[in-house]
Design a protein around this motif. Structure first.
Motif, mmCIF file in Angstrom:
data_model
loop_
_atom_site.group_PDB
_atom_site.id
_atom_site.type_symbol
_atom_site.label_atom_id
_atom_site.label_comp_id
_atom_site.label_asym_id
_atom_site.label_seq_id
_atom_site.Cartn_x
_atom_site.Cartn_y
_atom_site.Cartn_z
ATOM 1 N N THR A 64 6.264 -57.762 3.155
ATOM 2 C CA THR A 64 7.601 -56.825 2.854
ATOM 3 C C THR A 64 8.380 -56.753 4.291
ATOM 4 N N VAL A 65 9.448 -56.974 4.239
ATOM 5 C CA VAL A 65 10.419 -56.754 5.229
ATOM 6 C C VAL A 65 11.413 -55.517 4.801
ATOM 7 N N VAL A 66 11.418 -54.248 5.333
ATOM 8 C CA VAL A 66 12.733 -53.344 4.976
ATOM 9 C C VAL A 66 13.354 -53.143 6.474
ATOM 10 N N PHE A 67 14.732 -53.378 6.006
ATOM 11 C CA PHE A 67 15.322 -52.906 7.082
ATOM 12 C C PHE A 67 16.924 -52.108 6.884
ATOM 13 N N ARG A 68 17.254 -51.510 7.702
ATOM 14 C CA ARG A 68 18.762 -50.362 7.322
ATOM 15 C C ARG A 68 19.648 -50.967 8.298
ATOM 16 N N THR A 69 20.805 -51.049 7.531
ATOM 17 C CA THR A 69 22.017 -51.315 8.318
ATOM 18 C C THR A 69 23.169 -50.238 7.865
ATOM 19 N N ALA A 70 23.510 -49.468 8.751
ATOM 20 C CA ALA A 70 24.377 -48.137 8.405
ATOM 21 C C ALA A 70 23.944 -47.258 7.304
ATOM 22 N N ASN A 71 24.526 -47.389 6.104
ATOM 23 C CA ASN A 71 24.010 -46.740 4.914
ATOM 24 C C ASN A 71 23.368 -47.514 3.795
ATOM 25 N N VAL A 72 23.024 -48.706 4.190
ATOM 26 C CA VAL A 72 22.128 -49.416 3.342
ATOM 27 C C VAL A 72 20.761 -49.829 3.599
ATOM 28 N N VAL A 73 19.987 -49.751 2.722
ATOM 29 C CA VAL A 73 18.555 -49.933 2.994
ATOM 30 C C VAL A 73 17.976 -51.132 1.972
ATOM 31 N N VAL A 74 17.534 -52.149 2.758
ATOM 32 C CA VAL A 74 17.294 -53.386 2.084
ATOM 33 C C VAL A 74 15.782 -53.706 2.044
ATOM 34 N N SER A 75 15.192 -54.121 1.139
ATOM 35 C CA SER A 75 13.907 -54.592 1.101
ATOM 36 C C SER A 75 13.559 -56.145 0.402
ATOM 37 N N VAL A 76 12.888 -56.685 1.403
ATOM 38 C CA VAL A 76 12.495 -58.197 0.858
ATOM 39 C C VAL A 76 10.789 -58.264 0.735
ATOM 40 N N THR A 77 10.483 -58.562 -0.562
ATOM 41 C CA THR A 77 9.079 -58.862 -0.947
ATOM 42 C C THR A 77 8.646 -60.271 -1.256
ATOM 43 N N TYR A 78 7.774 -60.766 -0.333
ATOM 44 C CA TYR A 78 7.629 -62.182 -0.668
ATOM 45 C C TYR A 78 5.765 -62.215 -0.924
ATOM 46 N N LEU A 101 18.316 -53.878 -2.731
ATOM 47 C CA LEU A 101 19.442 -53.183 -1.915
ATOM 48 C C LEU A 101 19.753 -52.002 -2.458
ATOM 49 N N GLU A 102 19.807 -51.019 -1.680
ATOM 50 C CA GLU A 102 20.253 -49.702 -2.091
ATOM 51 C C GLU A 102 21.413 -49.069 -1.030
ATOM 52 N N ARG A 103 22.525 -48.764 -1.655
ATOM 53 C CA ARG A 103 23.641 -47.888 -0.755
ATOM 54 C C ARG A 103 23.227 -46.507 -1.096
ATOM 55 N N VAL A 104 22.952 -46.047 0.187
ATOM 56 C CA VAL A 104 22.487 -44.659 -0.019
ATOM 57 C C VAL A 104 23.512 -43.508 0.025
ATOM 58 N N VAL A 105 23.633 -42.638 -0.774
ATOM 59 C CA VAL A 105 24.434 -41.695 -0.708
ATOM 60 C C VAL A 105 23.874 -39.994 -0.658
ATOM 61 N N ASP A 134 23.819 -33.962 0.314
ATOM 62 C CA ASP A 134 24.172 -32.578 1.145
ATOM 63 C C ASP A 134 25.244 -32.954 2.005
ATOM 64 N N PRO A 135 26.321 -32.058 1.781
ATOM 65 C CA PRO A 135 27.636 -32.028 2.542
ATOM 66 C C PRO A 135 27.488 -32.047 4.062
ATOM 67 N N GLY A 136 26.310 -31.496 4.635
ATOM 68 C CA GLY A 136 26.073 -31.397 6.135
ATOM 69 C C GLY A 136 25.340 -32.630 6.345
ATOM 70 N N VAL A 137 24.881 -33.583 5.709
ATOM 71 C CA VAL A 137 24.128 -34.721 6.204
ATOM 72 C C VAL A 137 25.127 -35.991 5.920
ATOM 73 N N SER A 138 25.195 -37.006 6.440
ATOM 74 C CA SER A 138 26.093 -37.850 6.274
ATOM 75 C C SER A 138 25.095 -39.040 5.463
ATOM 76 N N ASP A 139 25.807 -40.145 4.948
ATOM 77 C CA ASP A 139 25.135 -40.977 4.291
ATOM 78 C C ASP A 139 24.239 -41.839 5.017
ATOM 79 N N GLU A 140 24.535 -42.048 6.577
ATOM 80 C CA GLU A 140 23.968 -42.820 7.314
ATOM 81 C C GLU A 140 22.756 -42.220 7.945
ATOM 82 N N VAL A 141 22.514 -40.840 7.879
ATOM 83 C CA VAL A 141 21.557 -39.975 8.422
ATOM 84 C C VAL A 141 20.706 -39.969 7.200
#
Length: 301
Positions: A254-268, A122-126, A129-136
């Protein structure tokens, strides 16, 4: 000898010196105060725009914390997914900043040479760049992973606007680089089949075949091919890779998904002994998606 007292400055001169010293002290205090404001604006990796712009910084991402990864998967579910594990508490990933990135892994070896691995990241993306939001920025990172895994832009059989297509600049940089998880996750090379059927590259037994191809001895099922998912987070995809090393077939889902500014990976990952039937896509994909749903709930609490 002349008196030393006669060389002392006059009262008016002493007043002038005092005024100059007072002005210098006030200037120093003012400079310190201004520096504190800049430090506050640059918190959490963000910096003020170049040129001294006074434009307000974009607000931080929706999620400011991450769940405890080893406690995010139901213990009963773990016993089914990773049979034979010595410890279901999991091995927490070593990361440089647990406020930004966390992970956990489980491994179980069963009788007869069968084994399973489950890894969550799980990664909380930050954005830096002050012109780019965390979610973008998180959206851009997700799209890069999907492109690296050659995932189609649209969901299976879908049309119209691509799911999770990039809509923002990728000028910012996320923490820890957004690399994939252990165990052959997103961005890894496509595996080979076991020689009993044609791979998606059209060459049997050669690297480059899709894990959802007919390499497991059954007819290819398009519904199990690497694809976008429409019912998980803001955007998601699933990848399926089958490899057949000398030790026996090994399938990585592998399942990868994004919810807002968090990107999650599941590897089975599931492996079988040499000569055995390769692990089946349907079961592994279903299990990996179930874990992803649990992680989404943990993030969004």
């Amino acid at each position: 000898m002349r008196s030393i007292r006669g060389r002392l400055p006059s009262p008016s001169a002493r007043a002038s010196v005092a005024a100059v010293l007072a002005a210098a002290v006030l200037g120093t205090v003012s400079a310190c105060t201004g520096g504190g404001a800049s430090a506050d604006a640059a918190s959490d990796g963000k910096s003020l725009p170049a040129g001294g712009s006074t434009s307000p910084a974009l607000p931080p991402g929706k999620y400011q914390t991450l769940p405890q990864p080893c406690a995010s998967v139901d213990p009963d579910e773990l016993r089914k997914l990773v049979p034979g594990a010595k410890d279901y508490a999991g091995d927490e990933s070593l990361t440089y900043d647990t406020d930004r990135r966390v992970g956990c892994a489980w491994h179980g070896a069963g009788p007869g040479g069968y084994a399973h691995w489950l890894t969550v990241d799980l990664e909380r993306v930050v954005s830096y760049d002050p012109g780019v939001s965390d979610e973008v920025q998180a959206e851009s990172d997700f799209d890069q992973r999907a492109q690296a895994a050659s995932i189609p832009l649209t969901p299976l059989g879908g049309t119209g606007t691509p799911t999770g297509a990039s809509t923002g600049a990728a000028g910012g940089s996320s923490a820890d680089g957004g690399q994939g998880t252990a165990g052959g996750g997103a961005g890894g090379s496509k595996g080979t089949n076991d020689g009993s059927g044609g791979s998606s590259s059209g060459t049997s037994g050669q690297d480059g075949g899709s894990g959802a191809s007919s390499g497991d001895g059954t007819s290819a099922d398009p519904s199990l091919a690497p694809r976008r998912l429409t019912d998980l987070g803001n955007a998601a995809f699933i990848d399926d890779v089958l490899k057949t090393p000398a030790a026996g077939p090994r399938r990585t889902v592998t399942v990868v998904f994004r919810t807002a500014n968090v990107v999650v990976s599941v590897t089975y990952v599931a492996s079988a002994p040499k000569g055995a039937t390769p692990p089946q896509s349907a079961d592994l994909q279903k299990s990996a998606q179930q874990v992803a749903v649990e992680l989404q709930r943990s993030v969004e609490k």
